[in-house]
Design a protein around this motif. Structure first.
Motif, PDB file in Angstrom:
ATOM      1  N   PRO A 283      -9.954  59.512  63.351  1.00  0.00           N
ATOM      2  CA  PRO A 283     -10.868  59.803  62.421  1.00  0.00           C
ATOM      3  C   PRO A 283     -11.487  58.740  61.755  1.00  0.00           C
ATOM      4  CG  PRO A 283      -8.971  61.196  61.984  1.00  0.00           C
ATOM      5  CD  PRO A 283      -8.523  60.190  63.059  1.00  0.00           C
ATOM      6  N   VAL A 284     -12.860  58.417  61.188  1.00  0.00           N
ATOM      7  CA  VAL A 284     -13.464  57.363  60.480  1.00  0.00           C
ATOM      8  C   VAL A 284     -12.851  57.280  59.265  1.00  0.00           C
ATOM      9  CG1 VAL A 284     -15.628  56.498  59.947  1.00  0.00           C
ATOM     10  CG2 VAL A 284     -15.420  57.566  61.951  1.00  0.00           C
ATOM     11  N   SER A 285     -12.252  56.278  58.912  1.00  0.00           N
ATOM     12  CA  SER A 285     -11.919  56.069  57.389  1.00  0.00           C
ATOM     13  C   SER A 285     -12.818  55.943  56.369  1.00  0.00           C
ATOM     14  CB  SER A 285     -11.116  54.636  57.258  1.00  0.00           C
ATOM     15  OG  SER A 285      -9.869  54.613  58.093  1.00  0.00           O
ATOM     16  N   VAL A 286     -12.466  56.660  55.169  1.00  0.00           N
ATOM     17  CA  VAL A 286     -13.392  56.885  54.189  1.00  0.00           C
ATOM     18  C   VAL A 286     -12.833  55.514  52.937  1.00  0.00           C
ATOM     19  CG1 VAL A 286     -14.373  58.152  52.255  1.00  0.00           C
ATOM     20  CG2 VAL A 286     -13.847  59.507  54.373  1.00  0.00           C
ATOM     21  N   SER A 287     -13.655  54.880  52.715  1.00  0.00           N
ATOM     22  CA  SER A 287     -13.286  53.949  51.723  1.00  0.00           C
ATOM     23  C   SER A 287     -12.804  54.555  50.310  1.00  0.00           C
ATOM     24  CB  SER A 287     -14.154  52.643  51.657  1.00  0.00           C
ATOM     25  OG  SER A 287     -14.547  52.131  52.957  1.00  0.00           O
ATOM     26  N   PRO A 288     -11.855  53.898  49.669  1.00  0.00           N
ATOM     27  CA  PRO A 288     -11.518  54.332  48.300  1.00  0.00           C
ATOM     28  C   PRO A 288     -12.721  53.579  47.533  1.00  0.00           C
ATOM     29  CG  PRO A 288      -9.958  52.556  49.079  1.00  0.00           C
ATOM     30  CD  PRO A 288     -10.797  52.935  50.057  1.00  0.00           C
ATOM     31  N   VAL A 289     -12.757  54.248  45.877  1.00  0.00           N
ATOM     32  CA  VAL A 289     -13.667  53.431  45.140  1.00  0.00           C
ATOM     33  C   VAL A 289     -13.152  52.239  44.880  1.00  0.00           C
ATOM     34  CG1 VAL A 289     -14.497  53.843  42.723  1.00  0.00           C
ATOM     35  CG2 VAL A 289     -14.021  55.671  44.251  1.00  0.00           C
ATOM     36  N   ASP A 290     -14.162  51.318  44.798  1.00  0.00           N
ATOM     37  CA  ASP A 290     -13.876  49.805  44.746  1.00  0.00           C
ATOM     38  C   ASP A 290     -13.815  49.754  42.890  1.00  0.00           C
ATOM     39  OD1 ASP A 290     -13.906  47.151  43.884  1.00  0.00           O
ATOM     40  OD2 ASP A 290     -15.676  46.704  45.315  1.00  0.00           O
ATOM     41  N   GLU A 291     -12.816  49.287  42.340  1.00  0.00           N
ATOM     42  CA  GLU A 291     -12.515  49.203  41.050  1.00  0.00           C
ATOM     43  C   GLU A 291     -13.452  48.535  40.318  1.00  0.00           C
ATOM     44  OE1 GLU A 291      -8.501  48.498  39.854  1.00  0.00           O
ATOM     45  OE2 GLU A 291      -7.576  50.026  40.906  1.00  0.00           O
ATOM     46  N   ASP A 292     -14.047  47.477  40.970  1.00  0.00           N
ATOM     47  CA  ASP A 292     -14.985  46.613  40.200  1.00  0.00           C
ATOM     48  C   ASP A 292     -16.252  47.501  39.887  1.00  0.00           C
ATOM     49  OD1 ASP A 292     -13.220  44.355  40.319  1.00  0.00           O
ATOM     50  OD2 ASP A 292     -14.175  43.572  41.991  1.00  0.00           O
ATOM     51  N   ASP A 293     -16.389  48.456  40.532  1.00  0.00           N
ATOM     52  CA  ASP A 293     -17.657  49.223  40.197  1.00  0.00           C
ATOM     53  C   ASP A 293     -17.251  50.310  39.241  1.00  0.00           C
ATOM     54  OD1 ASP A 293     -18.772  48.013  42.362  1.00  0.00           O
ATOM     55  OD2 ASP A 293     -18.331  49.521  43.947  1.00  0.00           O
ATOM     56  N   ILE A 294     -16.149  50.384  38.838  1.00  0.00           N
ATOM     57  CA  ILE A 294     -15.757  51.536  37.702  1.00  0.00           C
ATOM     58  C   ILE A 294     -16.024  50.816  36.371  1.00  0.00           C
ATOM     59  CG2 ILE A 294     -14.101  53.107  36.920  1.00  0.00           C
ATOM     60  CD1 ILE A 294     -12.994  53.207  39.729  1.00  0.00           C
ATOM     61  N   PRO A 295     -16.387  51.392  35.394  1.00  0.00           N
ATOM     62  CA  PRO A 295     -16.680  50.600  33.861  1.00  0.00           C
ATOM     63  C   PRO A 295     -15.364  50.884  33.167  1.00  0.00           C
ATOM     64  CG  PRO A 295     -18.057  52.697  34.189  1.00  0.00           C
ATOM     65  CD  PRO A 295     -17.433  52.493  35.607  1.00  0.00           C
ATOM     66  N   ASP A 296     -15.010  49.761  32.447  1.00  0.00           N
ATOM     67  CA  ASP A 296     -13.672  50.211  31.489  1.00  0.00           C
ATOM     68  C   ASP A 296     -14.267  50.826  30.468  1.00  0.00           C
ATOM     69  OD1 ASP A 296     -12.105  48.664  32.973  1.00  0.00           O
ATOM     70  OD2 ASP A 296     -12.764  46.559  32.462  1.00  0.00           O
ATOM     71  N   MET A 297     -13.286  51.496  29.813  1.00  0.00           N
ATOM     72  CA  MET A 297     -13.262  52.326  28.506  1.00  0.00           C
ATOM     73  C   MET A 297     -12.136  52.201  27.658  1.00  0.00           C
ATOM     74  SD  MET A 297     -13.603  56.351  28.392  1.00  0.00           S
ATOM     75  CE  MET A 297     -11.953  56.692  29.329  1.00  0.00           C
ATOM     76  N   THR A 298     -12.407  51.787  26.436  1.00  0.00           N
ATOM     77  CA  THR A 298     -11.441  51.433  25.453  1.00  0.00           C
ATOM     78  C   THR A 298     -11.027  52.965  24.905  1.00  0.00           C
ATOM     79  OG1 THR A 298     -12.149  49.277  24.911  1.00  0.00           O
ATOM     80  CG2 THR A 298     -10.594  50.228  23.453  1.00  0.00           C
ATOM     81  N   ILE A 299      -9.478  53.199  24.833  1.00  0.00           N
ATOM     82  CA  ILE A 299      -9.002  54.243  24.215  1.00  0.00           C
ATOM     83  C   ILE A 299      -7.756  54.044  23.399  1.00  0.00           C
ATOM     84  CG2 ILE A 299      -9.708  55.601  26.287  1.00  0.00           C
ATOM     85  CD1 ILE A 299      -6.628  55.836  27.092  1.00  0.00           C
ATOM     86  N   SER A 300      -7.534  54.858  22.548  1.00  0.00           N
ATOM     87  CA  SER A 300      -6.154  54.747  21.806  1.00  0.00           C
ATOM     88  C   SER A 300      -5.179  55.947  21.676  1.00  0.00           C
ATOM     89  CB  SER A 300      -6.413  54.262  20.129  1.00  0.00           C
ATOM     90  OG  SER A 300      -6.984  55.595  19.571  1.00  0.00           O
ATOM     91  N   ARG A 301      -3.997  55.649  21.560  1.00  0.00           N
ATOM     92  CA  ARG A 301      -3.037  56.837  21.514  1.00  0.00           C
ATOM     93  C   ARG A 301      -1.840  56.443  20.637  1.00  0.00           C
ATOM     94  NH1 ARG A 301       0.142  56.887  27.310  1.00  0.00           N
ATOM     95  NH2 ARG A 301       1.174  54.873  26.957  1.00  0.00           N
ATOM     96  N   THR A 302      -1.281  57.552  19.972  1.00  0.00           N
ATOM     97  CA  THR A 302      -0.267  57.406  18.932  1.00  0.00           C
ATOM     98  C   THR A 302       1.006  56.997  19.974  1.00  0.00           C
ATOM     99  OG1 THR A 302       0.326  59.554  18.952  1.00  0.00           O
ATOM    100  CG2 THR A 302      -1.304  58.456  17.203  1.00  0.00           C
ATOM    101  N   ARG A 303       2.016  56.026  19.342  1.00  0.00           N
ATOM    102  CA  ARG A 303       3.178  55.977  20.133  1.00  0.00           C
ATOM    103  C   ARG A 303       4.108  57.221  19.710  1.00  0.00           C
ATOM    104  NH1 ARG A 303       4.626  49.839  17.871  1.00  0.00           N
ATOM    105  NH2 ARG A 303       2.740  48.741  18.945  1.00  0.00           N
ATOM    106  N   LEU A 304       5.060  57.339  20.787  1.00  0.00           N
ATOM    107  CA  LEU A 304       5.707  58.222  20.550  1.00  0.00           C
ATOM    108  C   LEU A 304       6.949  58.331  19.487  1.00  0.00           C
ATOM    109  CD1 LEU A 304       6.635  59.058  24.424  1.00  0.00           C
ATOM    110  CD2 LEU A 304       4.974  60.337  22.920  1.00  0.00           C
ATOM    111  N   GLU A 305       7.114  56.972  19.357  1.00  0.00           N
ATOM    112  CA  GLU A 305       8.337  56.831  18.059  1.00  0.00           C
ATOM    113  C   GLU A 305       7.354  56.451  16.782  1.00  0.00           C
ATOM    114  OE1 GLU A 305      10.992  53.971  19.185  1.00  0.00           O
ATOM    115  OE2 GLU A 305      12.182  55.170  21.038  1.00  0.00           O
ATOM    116  N   MET A 306       7.943  56.824  15.745  1.00  0.00           N
ATOM    117  CA  MET A 306       7.156  56.522  14.313  1.00  0.00           C
ATOM    118  C   MET A 306       8.091  55.969  13.576  1.00  0.00           C
ATOM    119  SD  MET A 306       4.879  59.159  12.275  1.00  0.00           S
ATOM    120  CE  MET A 306       5.969  60.239  11.828  1.00  0.00           C
TER     121      MET A 306
END
Length: 331
Positions: A283-306
């Motif tokens: 079968p003809v291969s399907v290329s994965p998504v090139d990470e350089d084409d995916i924009p970055d997104m800044t996120i935050s999350r709380t730590r499990l320990e407090m």
């Protein structure tokens, strides 16, 4: 050197906050011809004098530190510990709840390592005053010298006294009271006399045990304080990092790529087992998504320990007394 106002350039005699890495700070007094040695190398003080605060300075081996102007917040992170101290979460909450502002007059007992004292002084400057009390004579002397060295001695009067036995010696004087004592309930009566008697005032006690809170609340009720409330400050840190912002189309393309890889691997395995069969088309291969084409997104999350419990903060309000009943003011 002053902790309550900023200047631009480092001078001899200044207390400089040396930032050596994440969560690594050290207070250093600038002395001509001296050398500061640490894990990053040797840094001559002469190279610091005349530099702008915030500058990066290098050692001979190429490592560097930052020269930061000291603030009450930085001092809390690098002061010499003589006792357990208050940290920023409690300091900011107490300052806001006691309604501290320029011109406020306040009692603090005990002084301890003077972490909170520095923040109070900056908040009530230039016309306010802090009456600080410490029962341990050596700690009182060390704190008094620090206030002088840091340019705060005109805002702070430090007294060596056991206020639980001898009281504060003040009446009709302050807007706010903070008690960090083993038995704060023993100082409530004297604190009540110290408030400006014809104005509303605020009191806060800092106690690690709920049994101390119970006794303090009983004393506050006995002396007619109102709005008695207890809080506990807990720190919940946020982790901030970047991730790729995948869309549905990206996910579909990656799924198709994985399906194609499974089919290719299955076909190759079949050919190796049954070599007599004619070679089947791969079968003809399907290329994965090139990470350089995916924009970055800044996120935050709380730590499990407090971070856990520090102390309970008990607040109450002093109500003005009737006209003509207030004692004469003393200092």
């Amino acid at each position: 050197m002053s902790f309550r106002k900023y200047k631009r350039y480092v001078e001899e005699g200044d207390v400089v906050a040396i930032h050596m890495g994440r969560d690594t700070l050290k207070a250093v007094t600038v002395v001509k011809d001296e050398i500061q040695s640490n894990k990053l190398g040797s840094f001559p003080h002469n190279d610091w004098i005349g530099r702008e605060y915030g500058s990066k300075v290098y050692s001979k081996k190429g490592s560097f530190v930052y020269l930061l102007h000291p603030t009450p917040e930085l001092w809390t992170l690098m002061l010499p510990h003589r006792t357990q101290i208050l940290y920023l979460a409690d300091i900011s909450f107490i300052s806001a709840y006691l309604e501290l502002k320029p011109g406020s007059r306040m009692i603090e007992s005990g002084t301890g390592s003077a972490s909170f004292s520095h923040s109070i002084a900056r908040t009530i400057a230039p016309t306010g005053h802090l009456f600080s009390f410490e029962y341990h004579e050596e700690r009182a002397n060390l704190a008094r010298q620090e206030f002088k060295d840091h340019g705060l001695d005109d805002l702070i009067t430090l007294t060596h006294r056991d206020v639980c036995k001898d009281g504060f010696g003040l009446s009709d004087t302050v807007n706010a009271v903070f008690l960090d004592l083993p038995a704060p309930w023993e100082a409530v009566e004297s604190a009540k006399k110290a408030f400006k008697q014809h104005r509303t005032g605020k009191i806060c006690t800092f106690s690690p045990c709920i049994e101390q809170v119970s006794k303090t609340v009983a004393a506050l009720n006995e002396h007619k304080f109102v709005d008695i409330t207890m809080f506990e400050c807990l720190i919940r840190n946020q982790e901030v990092y970047s991730v790729k912002k995948l869309t549905v189309d990206h996910a579909i393309q990656n799924i198709r790529h994985m399906d194609a890889r499974r089919k290719e691997n299955k076909a190759k395995a079949k050919r190796s087992i049954d070599e007599v069969n004619e070679e089947e088309p791969v079968p003809v291969s399907v290329s994965p998504v090139d990470e350089d084409d995916i924009p970055d997104m800044t996120i935050s999350r709380t730590r499990l320990e407090m971070k856990g419990h520090t102390s309970y903060l008990t607040f109450a309000t002093f109500l003005p007394v009737e006209a003509g009943t207030a004692p004469a003011a003393t200092e």
